[in-house]
Design an enzyme around this catalytic site. Structure first.
Site, PDB file in Angstrom:
ATOM      1  CG  ASP A  36      -0.271  -0.066   2.509  1.00  0.00           C
ATOM      2  OD1 ASP A  36       0.969  -0.254   2.507  1.00  0.00           O
ATOM      3  OD2 ASP A  36      -0.937   0.075   3.550  1.00  0.00           O
ATOM      4  CG  HIS A 243      22.967   4.628 -17.593  1.00  0.00           C
ATOM      5  ND1 HIS A 243      22.107   4.217 -18.582  1.00  0.00           N
ATOM      6  CD2 HIS A 243      23.301   5.909 -17.907  1.00  0.00           C
ATOM      7  CE1 HIS A 243      21.935   5.198 -19.456  1.00  0.00           C
ATOM      8  NE2 HIS A 243      22.648   6.231 -19.063  1.00  0.00           N
ATOM      9  CG  ASP A 260      25.752  12.556 -13.845  1.00  0.00           C
ATOM     10  OD1 ASP A 260      24.999  13.494 -13.525  1.00  0.00           O
ATOM     11  OD2 ASP A 260      25.787  12.067 -14.991  1.00  0.00           O
ATOM     12  CG  ASP A 271      22.618  16.173 -15.827  1.00  0.00           C
ATOM     13  OD1 ASP A 271      23.343  15.512 -15.072  1.00  0.00           O
ATOM     14  OD2 ASP A 271      22.323  15.822 -16.986  1.00  0.00           O
ATOM     15  CG  HIS A 354      28.552   9.938 -22.947  1.00  0.00           C
ATOM     16  ND1 HIS A 354      28.639  11.310 -22.884  1.00  0.00           N
ATOM     17  CD2 HIS A 354      29.423   9.466 -22.010  1.00  0.00           C
ATOM     18  CE1 HIS A 354      29.495  11.648 -21.936  1.00  0.00           C
ATOM     19  NE2 HIS A 354      30.005  10.552 -21.399  1.00  0.00           N
ATOM     20  CG  HIS A 358      21.092  15.769 -21.956  1.00  0.00           C
ATOM     21  ND1 HIS A 358      20.379  16.424 -20.985  1.00  0.00           N
ATOM     22  CD2 HIS A 358      22.125  15.156 -21.306  1.00  0.00           C
ATOM     23  CE1 HIS A 358      20.936  16.196 -19.797  1.00  0.00           C
ATOM     24  NE2 HIS A 358      22.010  15.437 -19.969  1.00  0.00           N
ATOM     25  CG  HIS A 365      18.178  12.759 -20.618  1.00  0.00           C
ATOM     26  ND1 HIS A 365      18.379  11.403 -20.568  1.00  0.00           N
ATOM     27  CD2 HIS A 365      19.296  13.295 -20.066  1.00  0.00           C
ATOM     28  CE1 HIS A 365      19.553  11.143 -20.007  1.00  0.00           C
ATOM     29  NE2 HIS A 365      20.128  12.279 -19.699  1.00  0.00           N
ATOM     30  CD  GLU A 408      26.048  14.877 -20.106  1.00  0.00           C
ATOM     31  OE1 GLU A 408      26.428  13.931 -19.388  1.00  0.00           O
ATOM     32  OE2 GLU A 408      24.852  15.178 -20.243  1.00  0.00           O
ATOM     33  CE1 TYR A 412      32.702   8.240 -18.227  1.00  0.00           C
ATOM     34  CE2 TYR A 412      32.657   8.531 -20.619  1.00  0.00           C
ATOM     35  CZ  TYR A 412      32.254   8.924 -19.349  1.00  0.00           C
ATOM     36  OH  TYR A 412      31.421  10.010 -19.225  1.00  0.00           O
ATOM     37  NE  ARG A 429      28.792  11.991 -17.016  1.00  0.00           N
ATOM     38  CZ  ARG A 429      28.774  10.721 -16.625  1.00  0.00           C
ATOM     39  NH1 ARG A 429      29.513   9.821 -17.259  1.00  0.00           N
ATOM     40  NH2 ARG A 429      28.025  10.322 -15.612  1.00  0.00           N
ATOM     41  CD  GLU A 431      25.834  16.308 -16.932  1.00  0.00           C
ATOM     42  OE1 GLU A 431      26.001  15.427 -16.073  1.00  0.00           O
ATOM     43  OE2 GLU A 431      24.886  16.308 -17.740  1.00  0.00           O
TER      44      GLU A 431
END
Ligand code: GLY
Ligand code: MN
Ligand code: MN
Length: 461
Positions: A36, A243, A260, A271, A354, A358, A365, A408, A412, A429, A431
């Site tokens: 619930d 991710h 990130d 972001d 990547h 964006h 995004h 960004e 890697y 990275r 960004e």
């Protein structure tokens, strides 16, 4: 709430529906988490953009004549004791500036009446599961009354086409909220960096979730409702998993940590990514990769200005990164050829897989076409060197003042023969969030430093 802002947006939608058009926009459904307990409710971005209304179980209807109708939860003392105060249909016109409001329990009865004698029904396509079926049901109800002389709409169109274009260019209010969201997120990154180094100095066991907790603390401390997306806190080799989510892995002295994370404030996302040495001091190889990613980001930032294409920052970043990969022996002249060859054949993809950015807005995004609408028909075909698929390129979007996007780039480096061991398992990275201005772009997330020396200085403190 500034209801006139939302009324003006609804008027802009209404003016684009065409004679006889009508638009239906539901908010997001409530979703069960388990038994619930529901997931924390988050309104639908389109719905909120046009209503400013945050309650669940609500629908907005906008007609081409400018008339707007809201369906919302009725006042209900018992439910309000459990779930909180509801605005209710009686107060909604005054509070939200809509022309009429009814209980959502009357939706199925009233909506067919609103659809009578209209020609085109607009709603967000492929956004709400089962919405198409609801619309079919209402249209059937209209059809049942054709014998009384009512006309039934004979066309359905995607409302996203209209609202995406509006949301793509942020107005002054939106820019202000986005600046504040980015500032909170920047503070959160600083807090996590400093805490990481301090815990290591104190000999404590640092886990990714400890840093996630610092981020959350700072977000909520400054009024953000929640993270704009699942925070990535990745220690060491985990940074190479794009991710990855903050988990329980230990963060070790000598690791790079990639965070990130960005908060959502009043419906707008930020972001930010920073990659920093856990102990506050970059090693030589870490710094070499870091400086390269930063140089590529600087090139991308310089390419982010009105009149440029959305793809320009990406292409600028790829050029710098690929040259750097040759310089650092991540790519090999004999094997990969010239800089142009390596870019054309996407050899850089091994370490940078990547895009460089964006759109950013209510959704991290964010919506908005990446193709320039006025040049949609100009198609050129090419074979993708990696997948072999045919790709139909259309001219990329031309940037305009008020558009918001991330910048960004990253690198890697996975363990692999022929790659210098010193770089193995380093993921970097960087960004930042940018708003295109009349002359270039404004970086709204730079309250957290980005230069290697400044990060080291911050982490000593
Ligand atoms: N945090 C998701 C992204 O950077 O796109
Ligand atoms: Mn991000
Ligand atoms: Mn991003």
């Amino acid at each position: 709430m500034n209801s006139s802002l939302y009324a003006a947006r609804r008027a802009r939608v209404s003016a684009q529906l065409g004679a006889g058009g009508i638009a239906i926009i539901p908010t997001a459904p409530e979703r069960q988490r388990n038994r619930d307990s529901d997931f924390l409710f988050r309104f639908d971005s389109y719905f909120h953009y046009l209503s400013g209304f945050a309650e669940p179980n609500a629908w907005l209807v906008i007609a081409a004549d400018g008339r707007t109708t809201l369906f919302c939860q009725p006042k209900d003392l018992e439910r309000e004791i459990w779930d909180g105060i509801r605005l209710g249909p009686d107060a909604a016109p005054q509070a939200l500036g809509v022309d009429a409001a009814f209980s959502v329990s009357e939706l199925d009865q009233r909506l067919p009446r609103l659809l009578e004698n209209t020609s085109t029904v607009w709603y967000p396509f492929a956004t709400h599961s089962a919405l198409e079926g609801r619309v079919d049901g209402w249209l059937n109800a209209v059809r049942a009354r054709v014998r009384y002389g009512v006309l039934c709409p004979d066309a359905q169109r995607d409302l996203c086409a209209i609202v995406d274009e509006m949301r793509l260019v942020k107005d002054a209010y939106e820019q202000d909220v986005m600046r504040r969201a980015a500032e909170i997120s920047a503070r959160a990154h600083i807090r996590a960096m400093q805490r990481c180094a301090a815990m290591l100095r104190a000999g404590e066991d640092v886990r990714e979730y400890h840093l996630d907790a610092e981020l959350l603390h700072e977000f909520r401390q400054h009024g953000s409702q929640y993270p704009a997306y699942g925070s990535i806190v990745a220690g060491g080799a985990n940074a190479c998993v794009l991710h990855y989510r903050a988990d329980d892995a230990p963060i070790r002295d000598g690791d790079i940590v990639l965070i990130d994370a960005g908060c959502e404030l009043d419906g707008y996302a930020s972001d930010i990514t920073r990659s920093f040495p856990a102990n506050g001091r970059f090693t030589g190889p870490q710094r070499a990769l870091y400086e390269l990613v930063l140089a590529s980001q600087e090139a991308a930032i310089a390419a982010t200005r009105p009149g440029a294409r959305f793809t320009d920052p990406h292409e600028a970043a790829v050029k710098v990164l690929t040259q750097g990969m040759f310089d650092l022996k991540l790519l090999d002249r004999d094997q990969h050829g010239t800089l142009e060859d390596a870019i054309h054949h996407r050899h850089y993809f091994a370490h940078y897989m990547h895009r460089t950015g964006h759109w950013l807005g209510m959704d991290v995004h964010d919506c908005g076409s990446y193709v320039e609408p006025s040049e949609m028909g100009q198609v050129s075909e090419r074979k993708d060197p990696l997948s072999g698929e045919t790709i139909r390129d259309r001219p990329s979007r031309i940037l305009r003042a008020g558009m918001a996007l991330t910048i960004e780039p990253g690198l890697y480096v996975r363990p692999s023969d022929g790659i210098p061991k010193a770089f193995w398992n380093i993921g970097i990275r960087i960004e930042d969030d940018a708003i295109v201005t009349d002359t270039g772009c404004e970086l709204i997330s730079r309250a957290v430093p980005v230069k290697a020396d400044e990060i080291e200085a911050l982490m000593r403190g």
